[in-house]
Scaffold this active site. Sequence first.
Site, short mmCIF file in Angstrom:
data_model
loop_
_atom_site.label_atom_id
_atom_site.label_comp_id
_atom_site.label_asym_id
_atom_site.label_seq_id
_atom_site.Cartn_x
_atom_site.Cartn_y
_atom_site.Cartn_z
N CYS A 164 0.95 -1.19 0.19
CA CYS A 164 -0.14 -0.25 0.05
C CYS A 164 0.78 1.46 -0.10
CB CYS A 164 -0.80 -0.27 1.53
SG CYS A 164 -1.82 -2.11 1.03
N HIS A 296 -3.07 7.33 5.97
CA HIS A 296 -3.72 5.91 5.77
C HIS A 296 -4.56 5.87 6.07
CE1 HIS A 296 -1.83 2.75 3.88
NE2 HIS A 296 -2.20 1.87 4.80
N GLU A 307 -1.78 4.82 13.49
CA GLU A 307 -1.58 6.34 13.43
C GLU A 307 -2.02 7.34 14.15
OE1 GLU A 307 -2.10 8.18 8.56
OE2 GLU A 307 -3.48 6.80 9.38
N LYS A 328 -9.46 8.03 2.36
CA LYS A 328 -10.61 6.27 1.35
C LYS A 328 -11.67 6.08 1.61
CE LYS A 328 -5.86 3.91 2.36
NZ LYS A 328 -5.18 4.77 2.91
N HIS A 333 -9.48 1.50 -0.92
CA HIS A 333 -8.05 1.93 -0.23
C HIS A 333 -7.87 1.53 -1.64
CE1 HIS A 333 -4.09 0.80 1.32
NE2 HIS A 333 -4.43 0.21 1.89
N PHE A 392 1.25 -2.99 4.85
CA PHE A 392 1.84 -4.51 5.12
C PHE A 392 3.34 -4.71 4.52
CE2 PHE A 392 -2.25 -7.45 4.79
CZ PHE A 392 -3.12 -6.24 6.16
#
Length: 405
Positions: A164, A296, A307, A328, A333, A392
Site C-alpha cells: 500500500c 493512511h 496512526e 479512503k 483503499h 503491509f
Amino acid sequence: MEKHRVVITGIGVISALGRNCSEFWQSLREGCSGIRPIKAVDRTQLRFSNVAEVCNFNPLDYFEEKQVGFLDRFAQFGLIAAREAVDNAGIEWTQDLRERTSIVTGSCVGGQTSEDQGFVELYCNQRKNLHPLTVPRVMANAAASHISIEFGIYGPAFTLSTACSSANHAIGQAFWMVRHGMSEMAIAGGSEAPFSLGHLKAWDAIRAVSSDTCRPFSKDRRGMILGEGGAMIVLEPLEAALARGTHIYAEIVGFGMSSDAHHITQPLAEGAQRAIKAALQDAELQPTHIGYINAHGTGTLANDPMEISAIRSVFGTHAEQLALSSTKSMHGHALGAAGAIEAVATILALEHGILPPTANFTEPDPQCDLDVIPNKARESQVEYALSNSFAFGGLNAVLAFRRWE
C-alpha cells in the site's frame, strides 16, 4: 550536489470519485462516497459486497480495440491518469526532454485481472494455451512501459511494489531524482485494479474488509473498503516551470520512509513515526509547520489508533492543532495506487484551500481523539501538508507538500 526545488505542474486521476481531476475534486469537497455494491464479480461468493469501483468504465472510450488487448485494467488506469497529467502540464516535448524524463510508477498486484482470467482458463476451462499477451498484461511495470511508449520517453522508467506504500515510494523516488538533477522531469504515481474474484477471496480470508462501508477513526469502524483507479503527477524543477510559465499546483518538499522490522501485517507506531520524522527532516520542516495530514486511515481496528499514536508522538502538543482526514472513506483503499490518489487529493486541498473530510464518520473513538474533519469539508489555508502511506510488511512512506502562492 546542487538541489532543485521541485514543483507539481500536472495531475491526473481516475477513481470511484470520477474520471478526471475535476470530477474527483468535486466529489471530495462534497464528501461524496464512491463506495457501492461491486459489479465486476459475483458478490454472492464474498463475505463483503461493497467496493469503490470505477463505474461504467469502457476501455474503448480511451483506447483502440487493438491497444486494449495489450492493457490490463490497472495499466489502462495508469495511462489514462498520465494522459491527463501530461496534458494539463502543457509539456512541449523535445528530444532532449524525452531523454531526460523519468517514469516511476507503483502497483501492489499489477495485472491481477488478467492473471485471474488466465488461471480460470487453465484450471477451470481446461484450456491448453493461454492468451499470448498474458505476460505483458500481467507484469507490474506495464503502466510505466505504456506511458513511455505513448509519449516517446526514453529516460529511466521503472515500477516499485511495496504493497500500500507503492505509489508514495514511486513519487518520492521521482522527487529525489528531479531534485538532484538526475532527471529534468518525471511522471510518477500508481495504478491498481484488484477486483478479480481470486484476489477478492484472498481479502475475504484476511477478514480486514468492512461489511458495509469505510469509516476511518470512527468508534464503530469495521474495516477497509477496497478501491481501484490510478493517479499520476508531473514533477519538474521550479526554474523550468517558471521559465515556461506553466501552472504550478504545489511544491513537493520532502519524502521519508522506514521499515517497521516488526510484523508482516500488524502496523507499528514507531515505524510510522520514523517515516514522518524522515519526511520532515528531508523537507527541513518543524512539526509546527504542518497544518494538514492526509492520513493512511484505512478504517481497520489496528491501523487507525496506531496512526494517531504515531502522529501524537511526532507532533506533541501541536497534534491538537492539526487537521487530518482519510479520503479512503470516499475513494476506498486502492492499494498500490492509494498514495498517488491521496497525493492528488492533498495537492488539490492545498491549492483550493479546502480540506476534504473523513466521510461516513459516526462517533468519536477515544483512541483516535484528534481532529479528523468529520463528514464535511473545511475551508482552511494550510501551507504545509503530509500524505501518509503505511503498508503491509511494515513499509512506510510519507510525502510533504507546500501550497504554491
